[in-house]
Each structure stands twice: as structure tokens, then as C-alpha cells.
Design an enzyme around this catalytic site. Sequence first.
Site, PDB file in Angstrom:
ATOM      1  N   ASN A  93       1.471   3.102  56.460  1.00 12.88           N
ATOM      2  CA  ASN A  93       0.295   3.396  57.268  1.00 12.88           C
ATOM      3  C   ASN A  93       0.414   3.119  59.035  1.00 12.88           C
ATOM      4  OD1 ASN A  93      -2.734   3.899  57.287  1.00 12.88           O
ATOM      5  ND2 ASN A  93      -3.016   1.695  57.960  1.00 12.88           N
ATOM      6  N   LYS A  94      -0.496   3.561  59.577  1.00 15.80           N
ATOM      7  CA  LYS A  94      -0.441   3.330  61.055  1.00 15.80           C
ATOM      8  C   LYS A  94       0.430   2.182  61.641  1.00 15.80           C
ATOM      9  CE  LYS A  94      -1.379   5.835  63.366  1.00 15.80           C
ATOM     10  NZ  LYS A  94      -0.321   6.978  63.681  1.00 15.80           N
TER      11      LYS A  94
ATOM     12  N   ASP B   4      -1.154   6.028  54.477  1.00 17.66           N
ATOM     13  CA  ASP B   4      -0.503   7.581  54.603  1.00 17.66           C
ATOM     14  C   ASP B   4       0.219   7.865  53.225  1.00 17.66           C
ATOM     15  OD1 ASP B   4      -1.132   6.889  57.481  1.00 17.66           O
ATOM     16  OD2 ASP B   4      -1.021   8.773  57.527  1.00 17.66           O
TER      17      ASP B   4
ATOM     18  N   ARG C  51      -6.061  14.896  62.090  1.00 21.29           N
ATOM     19  CA  ARG C  51      -5.332  13.719  61.685  1.00 21.29           C
ATOM     20  C   ARG C  51      -6.111  13.218  60.673  1.00 21.29           C
ATOM     21  NH1 ARG C  51      -8.525  10.362  62.640  1.00 21.29           N
ATOM     22  NH2 ARG C  51      -6.984   8.764  61.807  1.00 21.29           N
ATOM     23  N   GLY C  52      -5.185  11.899  60.053  1.00 26.58           N
ATOM     24  CA  GLY C  52      -5.537  11.230  59.103  1.00 26.58           C
ATOM     25  C   GLY C  52      -5.213  11.875  57.705  1.00 26.58           C
ATOM     26  N   ALA C  53      -4.662  11.018  56.816  1.00 26.56           N
ATOM     27  CA  ALA C  53      -3.884  11.688  55.779  1.00 26.56           C
ATOM     28  C   ALA C  53      -5.064  12.359  55.021  1.00 26.56           C
ATOM     29  CB  ALA C  53      -3.227  10.298  55.128  1.00 26.56           C
ATOM     30  N   ALA C  54      -6.393  11.922  54.590  1.00 27.58           N
ATOM     31  CA  ALA C  54      -7.209  12.708  53.898  1.00 27.58           C
ATOM     32  C   ALA C  54      -7.402  14.013  54.565  1.00 27.58           C
ATOM     33  CB  ALA C  54      -8.300  11.880  53.468  1.00 27.58           C
TER      34      ALA C  54
ATOM     35  N   LYS D  96      -2.356   9.592  47.765  1.00 28.73           N
ATOM     36  CA  LYS D  96      -1.493   9.182  48.850  1.00 28.73           C
ATOM     37  C   LYS D  96      -0.589   8.339  48.134  1.00 28.73           C
ATOM     38  CE  LYS D  96      -5.018   9.466  52.073  1.00 28.73           C
ATOM     39  NZ  LYS D  96      -5.921   8.608  52.194  1.00 28.73           N
TER      40      LYS D  96
ATOM     41  N   CYS E  12      -6.527   1.421  62.810  1.00 29.31           N
ATOM     42  CA  CYS E  12      -6.764   2.962  63.294  1.00 29.31           C
ATOM     43  C   CYS E  12      -7.948   3.315  62.778  1.00 29.31           C
ATOM     44  CB  CYS E  12      -5.338   3.601  62.323  1.00 29.31           C
ATOM     45  SG  CYS E  12      -5.069   5.206  62.703  1.00 29.31           S
TER      46      CYS E  12
ATOM     47  N   ARG F  67       3.783  17.285  59.793  1.00 31.76           N
ATOM     48  CA  ARG F  67       4.053  15.858  60.143  1.00 31.76           C
ATOM     49  C   ARG F  67       4.467  15.019  58.842  1.00 31.76           C
ATOM     50  NH1 ARG F  67      -0.887  12.685  62.429  1.00 31.76           N
ATOM     51  NH2 ARG F  67       0.814  11.491  63.048  1.00 31.76           N
TER      52      ARG F  67
HETATM   53  C1  RUB Z   1      -3.832   8.021  60.539  1.00 33.52           C
HETATM   54  C2  RUB Z   1      -3.621   6.479  59.732  1.00 33.52           C
HETATM   55  C3  RUB Z   1      -4.814   6.126  58.665  1.00 33.52           C
HETATM   56  C4  RUB Z   1      -4.477   6.801  57.341  1.00 33.52           C
HETATM   57  C5  RUB Z   1      -5.582   6.872  56.404  1.00 33.52           C
HETATM   58  O1  RUB Z   1      -2.705   8.239  61.329  1.00 33.52           O
HETATM   59  O2  RUB Z   1      -2.612   5.996  59.696  1.00 33.52           O
HETATM   60  O3  RUB Z   1      -4.759   4.969  58.471  1.00 33.52           O
HETATM   61  O4  RUB Z   1      -3.947   8.246  57.397  1.00 33.52           O
HETATM   62  O5  RUB Z   1      -6.670   7.629  56.737  1.00 33.52           O
HETATM   63  P1  RUB Z   1      -2.714   9.361  62.288  1.00 33.52           P
HETATM   64  P2  RUB Z   1      -7.597   8.546  55.864  1.00 33.52           P
HETATM   65  O6  RUB Z   1      -4.008   9.220  63.259  1.00 33.52           O
HETATM   66  O7  RUB Z   1      -1.469   9.413  63.043  1.00 33.52           O
HETATM   67  O8  RUB Z   1      -2.760  10.671  61.283  1.00 33.52           O
HETATM   68  O9  RUB Z   1      -8.087   7.216  54.946  1.00 33.52           O
HETATM   69  O10 RUB Z   1      -8.690   9.070  56.387  1.00 33.52           O
HETATM   70  O11 RUB Z   1      -6.677   9.347  54.962  1.00 33.52           O
END
Ligand code: RUB
Length: 314
Positions: free
Chosen positions: A200-201, A190, A18-21, A226, A121, A57
Amino acid sequence: MFWIVEEAAEKIRSMEIRGAARIARFAAETLRNFAESVDSEFDEKMKRAAEILLNTRPTAVSLYNAVNYVMRYEGESDEEKRRSAVKRGEEFIRWVETAHEKIGEIGARRIRKGSVVMTHCNSSAALSVIKEAFRQGKIEEVFATESRPRLQGHLTVRELSKAGIPATLIVDSAARYFMKEVDCIVVGADTITANGALVNKIGTSQIALSAKEAKVPFMVAAETYKFSPKTLFGELVTIEEREASEVAPEEILKLKGVNVRNPAFDVTPRDYIDVIITEMGAIPPEMAYLVIKERLGYAVFEEGELKISPKHFD
Ligand code: RUB
């Protein structure tokens, strides 16, 4: 052979990844590995794999950009195409890795000595900024929201604790209560739309609203992958709405006349954002269009389909 991709898609869907990156990097890795295993009908099989990954997703455009980046492979024979796809997969992974470090460096410059920072988040990009600023002796404390319903805030405080950064975990609804103690907000993204809005979240926009009220700077840490080329064509970002069971127990879900909704993300308009920290520099949200144009290439319609032609990563 599609099991590699199906298994990866399930990990994204279930939020094991999870997390966009992380999602973007994982998708590029999966496509690279899949390309290595394809023995015939390269184009058809890669296209099917890309579709499976995209159908996991809907909100984070990083997934779309990662898949598109790899899918712009070139070559005549299947062997040439494979080599090109593998190379592009590796290039994208390198993009993810190098961007974090640069974002940390650039973002840390925007944080003053003695700062109390709030984050929401669990964002690897936001944490890069926070960790680098802490390393430079600028951060005193970090408020981390728990981020209902999936509690990604727990991941954040674990990571902060590991890095030796003093952290305070709060419930999401306490963000405004603590705002007077905060010097700066740092969140991840995101998706950044062509007009500079942040997706974002869920809860991010409420934090942005109370930050604006309290005149606390609101910083977004977002790699250039992003940014959404699709929004240049007016396409709206789909906000993922997840199972109600993540929010409420069965006895509540069963109640007559009660509906439970669980959107996973929200939209913060650009007016609430002071700066977006990308690996290319600190930019105002109004420059989102330029990032899309320069970094990702224009979105184009080809054979009735919306595609982008990302520029080669150097
Ligand atoms: C994660 C979320 C993060 C972004 C950025 O949502 O909203 O703030 O994805 O994260 P989820 P990053 O947990 O539902 O995937 O900077 O790690 O890309």
C-alpha cells in the site's frame, strides 16, 4: 481507435485516475468501450489494448486482475467475443461497486463505539468502512495522514468533511506521535500477496509498526480483486518508483552527491495485520492464498505466459 486506450493509459499514468479500485474499474470500462469499437481482428486488438493498460502503473494488482477478467472473454466469431468481453467488463464494474458496500458493512462491525480511527493515503475501501461506522454512530474522529509527496490525504479530509466526519490532518511523520489517541487503523490495499503481506501507499508499514507497538488494531480494507495470483508463483510485487521531482525542488535535485528517491508503495508483513476486510468476509492475512484460489482461480502458464483464469463473477 487505439486513442481510447492510449488516452485512458495516460490518465492512469499521470494519476488523474488513481487508487487501486478506481484504476481497476476504469481499466475494465476502457476495455469494454474499446471492445465495442473494434471492427476486425478482435483478439489482436484487444491484446494490444490490454498491454497498453498494463504498462501504466506496476504495483496495484487490481489493474492486472481487471484486465485479465475482461480478457477471458469467449466466443467463436468476433461478434460473440465482443459480446462476451462487454459482458465481462460490466461484471467487473459491478464487482467493484458491490464490494465497497459489503466491505463497509463488515468492516464497521469491527469498530467499537466511540472510536478514533487513523487512515493513510486515500482509499475508497477504507473510507467505506469509516463512513459506515460513522453512520452507525461509532466514530468520534479520524486522523488522516497527508501522504507525501502527492498529498492524497487532502482528498481524504475533503471526503470526510463532506460526510460530516470530524477529521484531523497530520503530517506522515506524526503518526506515531498520535498513536496513543487512536483506537484502530483502517487502510486500503494496492496488492495483497499470496502470503498475506500488504502492499500500500509508502508509509503504511511505518504506521503498522507503531500500531503494533501501541497494540492498536491494524485493519486492511481490500476487495478480493486486490489479491495477487501472480505472487502464488513467487513473482515479487514491483514497487513503483516515481519522479524525484515529486519530492524535491530543482535546486535540491541539482546538488552534487545528493540522490533523491521516491518509492510510491511499501510492504507491510502479515504479522502486523489483524484482519483483512473483503467483500466475502473478515479474514486473517494467512487466508490470502485461499482467496486467490477460490475467488480468482489459479494462475497458470499458457503458451509460456503467466495467466489467470478468474472464476465467473456471480
Ligand atoms: C493509492 C493507495 C490506496 C490504495 C487503495 O495510491 O495507496 O491506499 O490504492 O485505494 P495512489 P482503494 O494514489 O498512488 O494510486 O481502496 O481506493 O482502492
